[in-house]
Structures are given as structure tokens and as C-alpha cells.
Design a protein around this motif. Structure first.
Motif, short mmCIF file in Angstrom:
data_model
loop_
_atom_site.label_atom_id
_atom_site.label_comp_id
_atom_site.label_asym_id
_atom_site.label_seq_id
_atom_site.Cartn_x
_atom_site.Cartn_y
_atom_site.Cartn_z
N GLY A 21 0.78 -1.23 0.00
CA GLY A 21 0.00 0.00 0.00
C GLY A 21 0.81 1.27 0.00
O GLY A 21 1.76 1.45 -0.76
N THR A 22 0.43 2.19 0.90
CA THR A 22 1.06 3.50 0.97
C THR A 22 2.57 3.40 1.15
O THR A 22 3.32 4.21 0.61
CB THR A 22 0.47 4.31 2.14
N VAL A 75 -5.39 -1.34 4.10
CA VAL A 75 -5.86 -0.32 3.16
C VAL A 75 -4.95 -0.22 1.94
O VAL A 75 -3.78 -0.60 1.98
CB VAL A 75 -5.94 1.05 3.87
N LEU A 76 -5.52 0.27 0.84
CA LEU A 76 -4.81 0.52 -0.41
C LEU A 76 -4.08 -0.72 -0.92
O LEU A 76 -2.96 -0.63 -1.42
CB LEU A 76 -3.82 1.69 -0.25
N VAL A 77 -4.73 -1.87 -0.80
CA VAL A 77 -4.18 -3.12 -1.32
C VAL A 77 -5.25 -3.81 -2.16
O VAL A 77 -6.21 -4.35 -1.60
CB VAL A 77 -3.70 -4.06 -0.20
N PRO A 78 -5.14 -3.82 -3.48
CA PRO A 78 -6.10 -4.58 -4.29
C PRO A 78 -5.86 -6.07 -4.13
O PRO A 78 -4.72 -6.53 -4.19
CB PRO A 78 -5.79 -4.11 -5.72
N LYS A 79 -6.93 -6.83 -3.92
CA LYS A 79 -6.77 -8.27 -3.75
C LYS A 79 -6.25 -8.92 -5.02
O LYS A 79 -5.46 -9.87 -4.98
CB LYS A 79 -8.10 -8.92 -3.34
N ASN A 80 -6.72 -8.43 -6.17
CA ASN A 80 -6.35 -9.03 -7.45
C ASN A 80 -5.82 -7.97 -8.40
O ASN A 80 -6.41 -6.89 -8.52
CB ASN A 80 -7.56 -9.72 -8.08
N THR A 81 -4.73 -8.28 -9.07
CA THR A 81 -4.24 -7.47 -10.18
C THR A 81 -3.87 -8.42 -11.31
O THR A 81 -3.29 -9.48 -11.08
CB THR A 81 -3.02 -6.62 -9.80
N LEU A 82 -4.19 -8.01 -12.53
CA LEU A 82 -3.93 -8.84 -13.69
C LEU A 82 -3.51 -7.95 -14.85
O LEU A 82 -4.16 -6.95 -15.14
CB LEU A 82 -5.20 -9.62 -14.08
N SER A 83 -2.40 -8.31 -15.49
CA SER A 83 -1.96 -7.59 -16.68
C SER A 83 -1.59 -8.60 -17.76
O SER A 83 -1.12 -9.71 -17.46
CB SER A 83 -0.76 -6.69 -16.37
N ALA A 84 -1.83 -8.22 -19.01
CA ALA A 84 -1.52 -9.10 -20.14
C ALA A 84 -1.08 -8.25 -21.32
O ALA A 84 -1.57 -7.13 -21.51
CB ALA A 84 -2.74 -9.94 -20.52
N ASP A 86 -8.27 -4.70 -9.00
CA ASP A 86 -9.45 -4.90 -8.17
C ASP A 86 -9.71 -3.67 -7.30
O ASP A 86 -8.86 -2.78 -7.16
CB ASP A 86 -9.21 -6.13 -7.29
N ASN A 87 -10.90 -3.63 -6.66
CA ASN A 87 -11.19 -2.52 -5.75
C ASN A 87 -10.32 -2.61 -4.50
O ASN A 87 -9.75 -3.66 -4.19
CB ASN A 87 -12.69 -2.49 -5.40
N GLN A 88 -10.23 -1.48 -3.77
CA GLN A 88 -9.34 -1.37 -2.61
C GLN A 88 -10.03 -0.58 -1.51
O GLN A 88 -10.91 0.25 -1.77
CB GLN A 88 -8.04 -0.65 -3.00
N ARG A 89 -9.57 -0.78 -0.29
CA ARG A 89 -10.00 0.04 0.83
C ARG A 89 -9.33 1.41 0.76
O ARG A 89 -8.16 1.52 0.38
CB ARG A 89 -9.63 -0.62 2.17
N PHE A 90 -10.09 2.45 1.14
CA PHE A 90 -9.51 3.79 1.18
C PHE A 90 -8.40 3.86 2.24
O PHE A 90 -8.37 3.07 3.18
CB PHE A 90 -10.59 4.83 1.48
N GLY A 91 -7.51 4.83 2.07
CA GLY A 91 -6.28 4.89 2.87
C GLY A 91 -6.47 5.08 4.36
O GLY A 91 -5.54 4.80 5.13
N ASN A 92 -7.63 5.54 4.80
CA ASN A 92 -7.85 5.73 6.25
C ASN A 92 -8.82 4.71 6.83
O ASN A 92 -9.21 4.81 8.00
CB ASN A 92 -8.39 7.14 6.51
N ASP A 93 -9.20 3.69 6.05
CA ASP A 93 -10.27 2.79 6.48
C ASP A 93 -9.72 1.54 7.17
O ASP A 93 -9.98 0.41 6.75
CB ASP A 93 -11.12 2.41 5.26
N PHE A 94 -8.98 1.73 8.24
CA PHE A 94 -8.41 0.60 8.97
C PHE A 94 -9.50 -0.29 9.57
O PHE A 94 -9.33 -1.51 9.65
CB PHE A 94 -7.51 1.10 10.10
N ALA A 95 -10.61 0.29 10.01
CA ALA A 95 -11.69 -0.47 10.62
C ALA A 95 -12.66 -1.03 9.59
O ALA A 95 -13.64 -1.68 9.96
CB ALA A 95 -12.45 0.40 11.62
N ASN A 96 -12.41 -0.79 8.31
CA ASN A 96 -13.26 -1.28 7.21
C ASN A 96 -14.71 -0.81 7.39
O ASN A 96 -15.66 -1.57 7.12
CB ASN A 96 -13.21 -2.80 7.12
#
Length: 660
Positions: free
Chosen positions: A111-112, A557-566, A586-596
Motif C-alpha cells: 500500500g502507501t 488499506v490501499l491493497v487490491p486483492k487481485n491485479t492482472l496484466s496481459a 481490483d477494488n481497494q479500501r480507502f487509505g484511512n479505512d483501517f476499521a473497514n
């Protein structure tokens, strides 16, 4: 704002072609022993490993590494090292905040702080530093790169602080006697983009020199995001079969506008908007490296001495106006030795070395603080080669490092002064074996670490008390298959972290988090469809979450579960080439969303880019398109539906290259 200073760069150009008497003497001594050493070099060359921080055969990369060759870079038509790592190597990157091409690279979902959890090395010299900033790769001439090795996972034994996510090792071209090359590159595009680059290299018998001068500018996609850079890189070296010695200089002058972040409503209505239309920054950097390597019997001796100076300045306006203005300097010295021999009839390689780094920062104005750090490390690594038929390899290593940190800012809002000594250890075990033809299984286990930077220790949860060192216990298992038409590498990994260093917005401070974990799966694949077509892809799945504490089980936070490139490449013999690439994040949690707790997330996105080129004799003309669908997206957002930094929209570029 800084301006281009031609006299400083002119002096640097002159330096690179000035005779250095001690190096000449060394070259004469090396030449006198060439015949004797050449025979030994030929006998031992096949067992050299790049991962041991020595020159090596490109066919023997570190265990589990992905290698980007210069041919891959030329085929894809990328113009900077950062783009090559992202587009060809499949490494996820986030848009830079300053308009530079130096995207924030992320190995294994940090992430950050991704830049502080990986190490970037150029010809054995560490570029990652004791500051909360990205390594500057845009100053490395792409024409000088021979290959880029991407090794994922813990590597602190050889590379020290921050090598938990992995290491990116950039290797420049080695001279070939009686050879020369040169090129002129010019490019223009939308948003006022333009670049002019001149480069050349010449090698004689035992001596070589090269130089690159580059200037580029762009208004970028957003308002107040203008970026300008002028750089020079060059060097000279004396070489023979027994060793080499030389020096290299890199200098760059950057000016950039800082457009600031947007709220979700602003992004939806106009992603090109600048919330801070007057903010600006500049960065001047100079690096001089002297290096030497020599073989004496069964021993290789090597050392790098590098000095870097950087002057950074930024002006911020608005509700809380401020100025930062500081100069930092860093000196690195890394002597090391390698022994190649036999143990009980098995090939054995032992590497031992010392890393010494002295970093200092002096505030020359504004709100910056004075700080320094002295680091001393010793490491030992041994690799045994067994069962030649199945190319078995087994290695183990340890490292011990001491950090002496000092800080002074009597007017600071956080820490005002501290002095601390911190000691850390790293270890690793690695193995690989080829049970079947073309198929290799490998595994790694170890402990890596990271220390808080001076910027992080300036605003800790407890003032005047540096954060504790971050430690990670790393585990990886993988399998790779390689044939003339296919390459495939798959890995599963896990990083168990204690005292992870991160900014916690709920307390407005940098903290040591409760234990966290990153585990997942990676797949790198390449398929040559026929003589003209090649397809490659990279997939990464990362599950990053807290394992203890009040946020136990919550996602980082700021970690996409999935990334794919081709990418698919067309390289017929007709002088034409085409390259089409796609990336899905993939979608990600915002940078301040530690508590989700935020109901929204950073949306997933897909981008497309393409390039078509045609050669006419010594000329190559190319048309390139980025973000072809003009996707409106962002990869940096530090608040729930706020603090958004939009990524670039669609852009077309036309370029021409003349090679001679």
C-alpha cells in the motif's frame, strides 16, 4: 522553483571523460594478469549467480526471479525504467503524486508504504533511501539497461532495510571491446508532452565510455501538474577478463506542479481539476559512483563507493501554508568478496560483505528538520550446487545491522529531538531443484526487516521516541517451467509482520501496527504463439489483513486483492512491431479505512495501452496510446471518498528514433 543550471551539468559531462590516474594503474595491473585469469574465469563462469551481488551470467538469475531483457524493453517501446517494470514485469504501480513518471511500485501489497518495503538496486548500488519517497528511476537512461531482475519476497540478507516485498535489480550494459552504439530519440504528444534524448557509448580494447543527455516536459493530465526534467548520465570504465573499474555520474533537475487531492464529487465532475493551483516543488539530485571488481585466483573482490546529494523544495498554499526546503546527502560503501570452489566435490559459492551508509539531512529553510543516520551491516551467504543433472541449489545466509539515528527540530509539531541505536537481524534459506526436464521447484524461508525513515520518526505516536523496527517472517514455495516456446512461474507466499510501520489517521501519527499478514498467489506466464506473436501475463492475489489487535481480521488499506496484466506482441520480420497491453486492478479500501467501516471502496478499473512502430533503415517511427478508453479512475485515495488523486486520461504520443 529551481531552474536548469547548464554549468553544473556541463561540469559533470566533462568529469565523465577526464582521465583518472589510479584507475589507469589498476587497469594496467589487471591487463598483466589477463591470460592467467581468463582460464579460471572460463572454468568457473557457469556457477556465478546474480543474486550474490556480483556480475553474473544472465541465464542464471536469482531463484524465482523474473528477468526483463533489453530486447523486451525495445519491443514494448517503453521509454523509462519505471514503465518497463510495470508494463513488462507486471508490477503494480500507483500514479505518482508529483506528475513525474516515477510511479509508486508495489510488490506484495504494502500500500502507501510500498516504496519502503522494497529495494531498488542499480549495478549493485542501493537507490532506496532513508526518506519517505520513491526511488527516482526516471534518471536512469533506458538505452543503457541490459536487464531488470525482479525478485519477489524477503531479501534482507543481501539488501538490508526494506527488502520484505522484494528487490528490483537494474543491470546496465557491460562493454564489449571495439564496439559502439548511439541513438537520438524525439517524442511529442498530448498535454504538451515532449522529450529529446541523445545517447552514445564507445568501447575500445580495455576502455569504454558512455553518455546520455535527456530533457522532457509535460503539462500532464491535471491542471497545475506540469513536470520538467533535464538529466545527464555518463561514465567510463577500464575492463578486462579479470575485472573492471570505473565511475559513473547521474544528475537531474526537476520542477513540478502539485495539483492536490479531490473529493469524490469533484472527481466525478472534473478529474482534471487542481484543488491547490499554486503548490509547486523542485528536486535536484546528483549521484557519483566509483566501482571496482577483480578476480584473484578463486576469489572475486568488489567494492562500490557512492555519493548522492539531493536538494528538495516545496511550497504549499491554502489554509495551512508552509515551505519545505532541505538538502540531504548519502554516502554508501560496500566492499564484498566471493569465493568459488568445491566442498566434498560439490560446487560452492560463498559471499561475505560489509554495507556502510551515512545519511544526513540539513534544513535550509521552511519546516524541514535536521536528521542523520549511520548504518553498518555485515552479511554472509553460502550457496551449494549439487546434482548437476537436476541443477540442485541450496543456499543460506545471515545479516546483522546497526542503525544510529539522530533527529533535531526544536520547532517541530511532533518529535523535537531524539538519539537512538537500533539493531536488527535477517536470515534466509533457499533451495531449488529440477525433478523434470524444463521444470524447477523452489522454496524460500527467512526473516526480513524495515526501519522507520526520518520522516516517519518525525511524527510518531510518542514524540521523541523512534518507532520499533518492523520484522517479517517470510515463506514462499514455487514452481517454474521454461522451454523454447513457454515460460511459467507460479508462487504461493506468506509474510507475517510484527510492528509494521504505517500512518494511522485516527491518531494523526505514524505507529507500529498490531501484527499483520500478507499471503497470496502469483503467476507469471509467457507463450510464444508462433514466430511473430508472443503473449505474456502476470496475475497476483494478495490477502492483506490484521491478525491481532482491535482491527483483527480487517483488511489492510490501499491493497487490491487481485491485479492482472496481459500483453500481446507482434514482431514480424517486415520491420513492423505492435504491442497491446491491458491491466485490471481490483477494488481497494480507502487509505484511512483501517476499521473497514467506509461503505465505499476505490473502484476497480481496467486500462488499455498500445504501440505500433515501423523501421526505415536506421529510423524507427512509433505511435503510442495510453489509457485508450479514457477511463476515469484513481489508485491513490487517503480518505473515505476523499483525498483522491486522479490518474491520467487518454494520451497519444508520436516518436522517432535514429540509431547509429
Amino acid at each position: 522553483m529551481s531552474v536548469f543550471r547548464p554549468r553544473r551539468l556541463a561540469a559533470a559531462v566533462a568529469l565523465c571523460f577526464t582521465s583518472v590516474t589510479p584507475l589507469t594503474v589498476l587497469a594496467q595491473e589487471v591487463a598483466a594478469q589477463t591470460a592467467q585469469m581468463a582460464q579460471l574465469a572460463q572454468a568457473l563462469a557457469p556457477v556465478v549467480v546474480t543474486g550474490a551481488r556480483f556480475d553474473a551470467d544472465a541465464a542464471l538469475p536469482p531463484i524465482g526471479a523474473i528477468v526483463i531483457q533489453s530486447e523486451d524493453i525495445q519491443r514494448a517501446g517503453v521509454n523509462d525504467v519505471n514503465s518497463a517494470i510495470r508494463k513488462i514485469g507486471g508490477v503494480y504501480g500507483r500514479q505518482s503524486l508529483d506528475g513525474s513518471p516515477d510511479f509508486s511500485l508495489d510488490l506484495r501489497g504494502f500500500g502507501t508504504n510500498s516504496s519502503q518495503n522494497m529495494v531498488i538496486v542499480l549495478d549493485g548500488v542501493r537507490l532506496s533511501e532513508n526518506e519517505l519517497s520513491n526511488a527516482i528511476l526516471s534518471t536512469i537512461p533506458i538505452d543503457s539497461v541490459e536487464r531488470i531482475e525482479i525478485t519477489r519476497g524477503g531479501a534482507s540478507v543481501l539488501y538490508g532495510d526494506g527488502a520484505t516485498g522484494g528487490v528490483i535489480n537494474i543491470v546496465t550494459r557491460r562493454p564489449v571491446k571495439f564496439s559502439r552504439r548511439g541513438s537520438m530519440f524525439v517524442e511529442g504528444g498530448q498535454f504538451g508532452a515532449g522529450e529529446l534524448r541523445l545517447s552514445g557509448a564507445h568501447a575500445w580494447e580495455g576502455f569504454a565510455a558512455d553518455a546520455t543527455l535527456d530533457t522532457q516536459r509535460t503539462d500532464n493530465y491535471r491542471n497545475n501538474n506540469e513536470f520538467k526534467q533535464t538529466q545527464f548520465a555518463g561514465g567510463a570504465q577500464w575492463f578486462s577478463d579479470a575485472g573492471r573499474a570505473g565511475f559513473r555520474y547521474e544528475g537531474a533537475r526537476q520542477d513540478m506542479g502539485l495539483p492536490g487531492s479531490l473529493k469524490a464529487s469533484q472527481f466525478a465532475s472534473n478529474p482534471r481539476l487542481a484543488s491547490t493551483p499554486d503548490n509547486a516543488a523542485s528536486l535536484d539530485s546528483d549521484r557519483l559512483t566509483v566501482f571496482g571488481q577483480r578476480r584473484i585466483g578463486a576469489y572475486d573482490l568488489a567494492a562500490d563507493l557512492s555519493y548522492r546529494k539531493k536538494h528538495s523544495k516545496a511550497s504549499y498554499f491554502g489554509d495551512y501554508p508552509s515551505v519545505t526546503d532541505y538538502e540531504s546527502k548519502q554516502t554508501q560503501f560496500s566492499p564484498r568478496v566471493r569465493h568459488l570452489g568445491h566442498v566434498a566435490g560439490l560446487l560452492n559459492e560463498t559471499v561475505a560483505g560489509i554495507d556502510m551508509t551515512y545519511w544526513t539531512r540539513v534544513a535550509t529553510g521552511g519546516s524541514s528538520a535536521d536528521a542523520n543516520q549511520h548504518a553498518k551491516a555485515i552479511y554472509l551467504r553460502d550457496e551449494l550446487r549439487f546434482d548437476a543433472a537436476h541443477q540442485g541449489r541450496l543456499s543460506a545466509g545471515v545479516r546483522r545491522e546497526l542503525f544510529d539515528k539522530n533527529f533535531r527540530d526544536p520547532f517541530g509539531y511532533g518529535s523535537t529531538a531524539y538519539s537512538a541505536v537500533q539493531a536488527v537481524n535477517a536470515w534466509e534459506l533457499q533451495a531449488s531443484y529440477m525433478p523434470l526436464a524444463h521444470t524447477t521447484v523452489f522454496g524460500k524461508a527467512g526473516q526480513s526487516y524495515r526501519l522507520a525513515t526520518s520522516d516517519e520518526n518525525a511524527y510518531p505516536q510518542t514524540n521523541n521516541q523512534p518507532l520499533a523496527p518492523q520484522q517479517s517472517h517470510d515463506l514462499e514455495l514455487g514452481v517454474s517451467y521454461a522451454s523454447a516456446l513457454q515460460k511459467l512461474t507460479a508462487r504461493v507466499f506468506r509474510h507475517q509482520l510484527t510492528n509494521e510501520i504505517f500512518y494511522n489517521p485516527s491518531v494523526y501519527a505514524n505507529v507500529n501496527l498490531a501484527p499483520t499478514r500478507r499471503e497470496g498467489f502469483e503467476l507469471d506466464a509467457e507463450q510464444r504463439i508462433n514466430a511473430d506473436w508472443t503473449l505474456n501475463g502476470h496475475y497476483q492475489y494478495v490477502d492483506a489483513r490484521f491478525t491481532e489487535g482491535s482491527n483483527h481480521g480487517k483488511q489492510m488499506v490501499l491493497v487490491p486483492k487481485n491485479t492482472l496484466s496481459a500483453r500481446i506482441s507482434w514482431t514480424p520480420a517486415s520491420g513492423q512491431t505492435a504491442d497491446l497491453g491491458a491491466q485490471w486492478v481490483d477494488n481497494q479500501r480507502f487509505g484511512n479505512d483501517f476499521a473497514n467501516q467506509c461503505s465505499a471502496r476505490i473502484p476497480s478499473y481496467t486500462t488499455l495501452d498500445a504501440r505500433y512502430a515501423r523501421t526505415y533503415g536506421q529510423w524507427e517511427v512509433a505511435l503510442q496510446g495510453l489509457n485508450l478508453t479514457d477511463k476515469h479512475y484513481y489508485s491513490q485515495a487517503f480518505g473515505c471518498n476523499s483525498a483522491i488523486y486522479p490518474a491520467d486520461g487518454r494520451q497519444f504520443k508520436l516518436s522517432a528514433r535514429y540509431s547509429f
